[in-house]
Design a protein around this motif. Structure first.
Motif, PDB file in Angstrom:
ATOM      1  N   VAL A  88      51.195  61.186  81.488  1.00  0.00           N
ATOM      2  CA  VAL A  88      52.147  60.770  80.449  1.00  0.00           C
ATOM      3  C   VAL A  88      51.400  60.378  79.173  1.00  0.00           C
ATOM      4  CG1 VAL A  88      53.825  58.999  79.808  1.00  0.00           C
ATOM      5  CG2 VAL A  88      53.960  60.083  82.054  1.00  0.00           C
ATOM      6  N   SER A  89      50.296  59.651  79.330  1.00  0.00           N
ATOM      7  CA  SER A  89      49.503  59.252  78.169  1.00  0.00           C
ATOM      8  C   SER A  89      48.982  60.469  77.414  1.00  0.00           C
ATOM      9  CB  SER A  89      48.330  58.373  78.623  1.00  0.00           C
ATOM     10  OG  SER A  89      47.483  58.068  77.533  1.00  0.00           O
ATOM     11  N   ASP A  90      48.469  61.447  78.152  1.00  0.00           N
ATOM     12  CA  ASP A  90      47.958  62.658  77.513  1.00  0.00           C
ATOM     13  C   ASP A  90      49.052  63.401  76.752  1.00  0.00           C
ATOM     14  OD1 ASP A  90      45.446  62.177  78.451  1.00  0.00           O
ATOM     15  OD2 ASP A  90      45.514  63.630  80.076  1.00  0.00           O
ATOM     16  N   GLU A  91      50.234  63.471  77.371  1.00  0.00           N
ATOM     17  CA  GLU A  91      51.326  64.205  76.731  1.00  0.00           C
ATOM     18  C   GLU A  91      51.804  63.489  75.468  1.00  0.00           C
ATOM     19  OE1 GLU A  91      55.344  66.590  78.178  1.00  0.00           O
ATOM     20  OE2 GLU A  91      53.961  65.692  79.630  1.00  0.00           O
ATOM     21  N   ILE A  92      51.922  62.177  75.528  1.00  0.00           N
ATOM     22  CA  ILE A  92      52.332  61.426  74.343  1.00  0.00           C
ATOM     23  C   ILE A  92      51.296  61.569  73.230  1.00  0.00           C
ATOM     24  CG2 ILE A  92      52.776  59.112  73.427  1.00  0.00           C
ATOM     25  CD1 ILE A  92      53.956  58.369  76.127  1.00  0.00           C
ATOM     26  N   PHE A  93      50.022  61.528  73.613  1.00  0.00           N
ATOM     27  CA  PHE A  93      48.969  61.702  72.615  1.00  0.00           C
ATOM     28  C   PHE A  93      49.094  63.044  71.901  1.00  0.00           C
ATOM     29  CE2 PHE A  93      44.861  63.741  71.772  1.00  0.00           C
ATOM     30  CZ  PHE A  93      44.428  62.942  70.722  1.00  0.00           C
ATOM     31  N   LYS A  94      49.383  64.092  72.644  1.00  0.00           N
ATOM     32  CA  LYS A  94      49.479  65.419  72.039  1.00  0.00           C
ATOM     33  C   LYS A  94      50.667  65.522  71.094  1.00  0.00           C
ATOM     34  CE  LYS A  94      46.930  67.847  75.563  1.00  0.00           C
ATOM     35  NZ  LYS A  94      45.843  68.066  74.584  1.00  0.00           N
ATOM     36  N   TYR A  95      51.786  64.925  71.481  1.00  0.00           N
ATOM     37  CA  TYR A  95      52.948  64.964  70.607  1.00  0.00           C
ATOM     38  C   TYR A  95      52.729  64.121  69.348  1.00  0.00           C
ATOM     39  CZ  TYR A  95      55.529  67.018  74.527  1.00  0.00           C
ATOM     40  OH  TYR A  95      55.950  67.830  75.554  1.00  0.00           O
ATOM     41  N   GLY A  96      51.936  63.061  69.457  1.00  0.00           N
ATOM     42  CA  GLY A  96      51.754  62.157  68.327  1.00  0.00           C
ATOM     43  C   GLY A  96      50.449  62.312  67.584  1.00  0.00           C
ATOM     44  N   ARG A  97      49.671  63.325  67.941  1.00  0.00           N
ATOM     45  CA  ARG A  97      48.329  63.439  67.348  1.00  0.00           C
ATOM     46  C   ARG A  97      48.383  63.633  65.839  1.00  0.00           C
ATOM     47  NH1 ARG A  97      46.108  68.232  70.776  1.00  0.00           N
ATOM     48  NH2 ARG A  97      44.159  67.409  69.980  1.00  0.00           N
ATOM     49  N   ASN A  98      49.394  64.321  65.323  1.00  0.00           N
ATOM     50  CA  ASN A  98      49.492  64.546  63.874  1.00  0.00           C
ATOM     51  C   ASN A  98      49.959  63.301  63.129  1.00  0.00           C
ATOM     52  OD1 ASN A  98      48.706  67.336  63.912  1.00  0.00           O
ATOM     53  ND2 ASN A  98      50.715  67.812  64.772  1.00  0.00           N
ATOM     54  N   LEU A  99      50.405  62.282  63.876  1.00  0.00           N
ATOM     55  CA  LEU A  99      50.787  61.012  63.269  1.00  0.00           C
ATOM     56  C   LEU A  99      49.667  59.980  63.367  1.00  0.00           C
ATOM     57  CD1 LEU A  99      54.404  60.675  64.753  1.00  0.00           C
ATOM     58  CD2 LEU A  99      53.832  61.165  62.365  1.00  0.00           C
ATOM     59  N   GLY A 100      48.582  60.327  64.061  1.00  0.00           N
ATOM     60  CA  GLY A 100      47.491  59.377  64.251  1.00  0.00           C
ATOM     61  C   GLY A 100      47.760  58.356  65.335  1.00  0.00           C
ATOM     62  N   VAL A 101      48.624  58.697  66.296  1.00  0.00           N
ATOM     63  CA  VAL A 101      48.998  57.759  67.355  1.00  0.00           C
ATOM     64  C   VAL A 101      47.864  57.623  68.369  1.00  0.00           C
ATOM     65  CG1 VAL A 101      50.563  57.389  69.308  1.00  0.00           C
ATOM     66  CG2 VAL A 101      51.461  58.141  67.097  1.00  0.00           C
ATOM     67  N   LYS A 102      47.591  56.383  68.781  1.00  0.00           N
ATOM     68  CA  LYS A 102      46.588  56.097  69.798  1.00  0.00           C
ATOM     69  C   LYS A 102      47.287  55.568  71.049  1.00  0.00           C
ATOM     70  CE  LYS A 102      43.447  54.665  66.097  1.00  0.00           C
ATOM     71  NZ  LYS A 102      42.710  53.522  65.518  1.00  0.00           N
ATOM     72  N   THR A 103      46.832  55.998  72.201  1.00  0.00           N
ATOM     73  CA  THR A 103      47.437  55.557  73.453  1.00  0.00           C
ATOM     74  C   THR A 103      46.377  54.991  74.384  1.00  0.00           C
ATOM     75  OG1 THR A 103      47.201  57.590  74.728  1.00  0.00           O
ATOM     76  CG2 THR A 103      49.075  57.471  73.224  1.00  0.00           C
ATOM     77  N   VAL A 104      46.791  54.029  75.187  1.00  0.00           N
ATOM     78  CA  VAL A 104      45.907  53.422  76.183  1.00  0.00           C
ATOM     79  C   VAL A 104      46.552  53.552  77.550  1.00  0.00           C
ATOM     80  CG1 VAL A 104      44.784  51.304  76.974  1.00  0.00           C
ATOM     81  CG2 VAL A 104      45.009  51.745  74.536  1.00  0.00           C
ATOM     82  N   THR A 105      45.780  53.940  78.537  1.00  0.00           N
ATOM     83  CA  THR A 105      46.252  53.920  79.917  1.00  0.00           C
ATOM     84  C   THR A 105      45.695  52.684  80.603  1.00  0.00           C
ATOM     85  OG1 THR A 105      44.406  55.341  80.572  1.00  0.00           O
ATOM     86  CG2 THR A 105      46.513  56.411  80.167  1.00  0.00           C
ATOM     87  N   VAL A 106      46.545  52.004  81.347  1.00  0.00           N
ATOM     88  CA  VAL A 106      46.162  50.756  82.001  1.00  0.00           C
ATOM     89  C   VAL A 106      46.557  50.826  83.466  1.00  0.00           C
ATOM     90  CG1 VAL A 106      46.599  48.272  82.107  1.00  0.00           C
ATOM     91  CG2 VAL A 106      46.397  49.398  79.882  1.00  0.00           C
ATOM     92  N   TYR A 107      45.553  50.808  84.338  1.00  0.00           N
ATOM     93  CA  TYR A 107      45.817  50.743  85.767  1.00  0.00           C
ATOM     94  C   TYR A 107      44.623  50.134  86.470  1.00  0.00           C
ATOM     95  CZ  TYR A 107      43.934  55.505  85.097  1.00  0.00           C
ATOM     96  OH  TYR A 107      43.216  56.593  84.686  1.00  0.00           O
ATOM     97  N   GLY A 108      44.821  49.723  87.709  1.00  0.00           N
ATOM     98  CA  GLY A 108      43.868  48.867  88.394  1.00  0.00           C
ATOM     99  C   GLY A 108      42.503  49.477  88.640  1.00  0.00           C
ATOM    100  N   GLY A 109      41.508  48.573  88.729  1.00  0.00           N
ATOM    101  CA  GLY A 109      40.181  48.999  89.137  1.00  0.00           C
ATOM    102  C   GLY A 109      39.117  48.911  88.074  1.00  0.00           C
ATOM    103  N   SER A 110      39.495  48.771  86.807  1.00  0.00           N
ATOM    104  CA  SER A 110      38.502  48.708  85.736  1.00  0.00           C
ATOM    105  C   SER A 110      38.503  47.326  85.092  1.00  0.00           C
ATOM    106  CB  SER A 110      38.786  49.784  84.680  1.00  0.00           C
ATOM    107  OG  SER A 110      39.989  49.500  84.016  1.00  0.00           O
ATOM    108  N   SER A 111      37.577  47.128  84.209  1.00  0.00           N
ATOM    109  CA  SER A 111      37.394  45.852  83.544  1.00  0.00           C
ATOM    110  C   SER A 111      38.608  45.486  82.704  1.00  0.00           C
ATOM    111  CB  SER A 111      36.142  45.928  82.656  1.00  0.00           C
ATOM    112  OG  SER A 111      36.144  44.913  81.688  1.00  0.00           O
TER     113      SER A 111
END
Length: 513
Positions: free
Chosen positions: A100-123
């Motif tokens: 979902v994050s990748d798809e949103i990024f692609k649709y919003g790339r021409n607007l300069g949209v940044k996305t973050v994915t957040v799920y367990g296991g990392s800092s």
């Protein structure tokens, strides 16, 4: 004849609704067209105007109907892009979070949209740091999102839109209490969207609690996969993927096929492998220039390319009716992608075959797709060299029976008769044909039946234990080369996820499509 003419007329009829007519920004329309979409799906056609108008919504639709674009396109369109998180999407699994994050990024790339994915296991620190760099979109699993909110780690976290994606699956996985608690930390003044393939009573109760005067949109259909598509899966070891797909193509007599890969670098590598194996193969992915993409698609349509190796997003705009096979080099991350993929074959009343390769560790994902899509997938074993040689001999017999006899053949026979008897001549000629039937790869590919049951039982237990693990990542505009491969994916797992932002100093590769 009249019937054919009527069908032809129906095919060229102009659609009444297009993405251009939905009131989206030019930057978003440019991304949509680059992805190959021109006509919105039913859920997109009905949902986009509702979301653009700022209303809460419940969308009931099966997987494979384009729900991500249905909420992300209007959400991106309404964003202020003021440096704060404006959209929070909650999904049940880390795989779906990434997609979902990748798809949103692609649709919003021409607007300069940044996305973050957040799920367990990392800092936690890394995830919070990425959000603090100006992310507009956070896509998260319920457990990690709730943990961050309960600890008070986010300052001024007030997304104006919240989306629950695959709500019924989150219910099945036991996340309903987490969802309810997450909303206790979110602003009451917000737009809320809920998407679910089914609407059991707990989901209805949740919707009544978190949504205000929602619009209800229901897109249902009796079945999610075409009954003209035969669906098979083969359980193999990881290192056998290349050998398996070549062996299966050889045994199936593949004439026109799409092979789906997860990453761009995998597309490039596998298309070279298949070309070296004698197939007219070429790759298609999002990093290719538009002219190059058009050349590949044209070649696939006119049969100068027989095997198209592609990522999910790149292949969605392709509409070719004579594709006989779809191969999943890896099992897709979610049921929606599976439906999109296999829908490339079995079109216009023709029969098709969808073949999926998976390892024992991926068997749990297969079961999830089967349950969610409600499809019938049969297990099969990769043919051995002996099996394939038997099939090859049958084809040789048929070819010899149908072979035209040339006048020069008589001259060759007369010359050979001086030294060799006719029976030996026949054996030698057939042996010449057999010499050219090179069967590549090891004698046996895949996990034999006597070992498979025990392996799958162990893998199923491991998947149950590891279901909620994982790491987070960041998607935003950057200048980095996103042409890495599986190694890039492994690196991002170690450091907590990928980054797409204005960080030209980063040397790590990222190649999600």
């Amino acid at each position: 004849m009249q019937e054919n003419a009527q069908i032809e007329e129906t095919q060229i009829e102009e659609p009444t609704i297009t993405f251009d007519s939905l009131g989206l920004k030019p930057e978003i329309l440019k991304s949509v067209k680059f992805a190959g979409f021109t006509v919105p799906s039913p859920i997109q056609e009905q949902a986009i105007p509702v979301v653009l108008a700022g209303r809460d919504m419940v969308g009931q639709a099966h997987t494979g109907t384009g729900k991500t674009a249905a909420f992300s396109l209007p959400a991106l369109n309404n964003m202020k892009l003021d440096g704060s998180v404006e959209l929070l999407v909650i999904t049940p699994t880390r795989e779906l979070t990434t997609q979902v994050s990748d798809e949103i990024f692609k649709y919003g790339r021409n607007l300069g949209v940044k996305t973050v994915t957040v799920y367990g296991g990392s800092s936690y620190k890394r995830q919070l740091d990425l959000i603090g760099r100006g992310a507009s979109v956070v896509v998260a699993t319920p457990g990690r999102m709730l943990d961050i909110l309960k600890r008070g780690m986010l300052n001024n976290f007030a997304p104006s839109m919240v989306v629950l994606d695959e709500a019924d699956e989150m219910l099945d996985m036991g996340f309903l209490d987490d969802i309810n608690e997450i909303f206790s930390y979110l602003p009451t003044k917000r737009q809320t969207l809920l998407f679910s393939a089914t609407m059991p009573q707990p989901i209805k109760t949740l919707a009544a609690k978190i949504l205000k005067d929602p619009e209800f949109i229901s897109i249902t259909k009796g079945e999610t996969t075409n009954t003209d598509i035969e669906q098979l899966y083969y359980v193999i070891d990881e290192h056998e993927r290349d050998d398996a797909i070549i062996r299966l193509m050889d045994s199936e007599g593949t004439k026109k096929a799409v092979v789906f890969c997860r990453t761009k670098s995998e597309v490039d590598r596998l298309s070279n492998v298949l070309s070296n194996a004698g197939y007219l193969a070429n790759g298609l992915h999002g990093d290719m220039e538009q002219r190059q993409r058009e050349t590949v698609i044209k070649g696939f349509k006119n049969d100068s390319i027989k095997v198209l190796v592609a990522t999910d997003v790149a292949a969605r705009g392709i509409h070719v009716n004579n594709i006989e096979h779809v191969f999943n080099y890896h099992i897709p991350f979610d049921p929606e992608s599976y439906v999109h993929r296999i829908g490339r074959t079995g079109r216009a009343g023709t029969k098709g075959k969808a073949i999926t390769l998976l390892t024992p560790l991926e068997f749990k994902e297969l079961q999830r797709i089967k349950k969610k899509v409600g499809t019938s997938m049969e297990h099969a074993f990769v043919p051995s060299k002996t099996d394939l040689r038997t099939t090859t001999i049958d084809k040789i017999v048929t070819n010899i029976e149908n072979q035209k006899i040339y006048d020069e053949a008589h001259t060759v026979i007369e010359k050979l008769r001086d030294d060799i008897d006719e029976e030996t001549i026949m054996f030698k000629l057939i042996s010449m044909i057999l010499d050219k039937q090179d069967i590549k790869g090891p004698s046996n590919i895949g996990i034999p039946a006597d070992k498979l049951v025990a392996i799958l039982e162990r893998a199923s237990k491991r998947n149950d234990n590891n279901r909620r693990g994982g790491r987070g990542g960041y998607r935003g505009n950057n200048n980095r080369n996103r042409s890495g491969g599986n190694r890039s994916r492994s690196n991002s797992s170690r450091d907590g996820g990928g980054y797409r932002g204005n960080r030209s100093s980063s040397n790590r590769n990222r190649n999600r499509d």
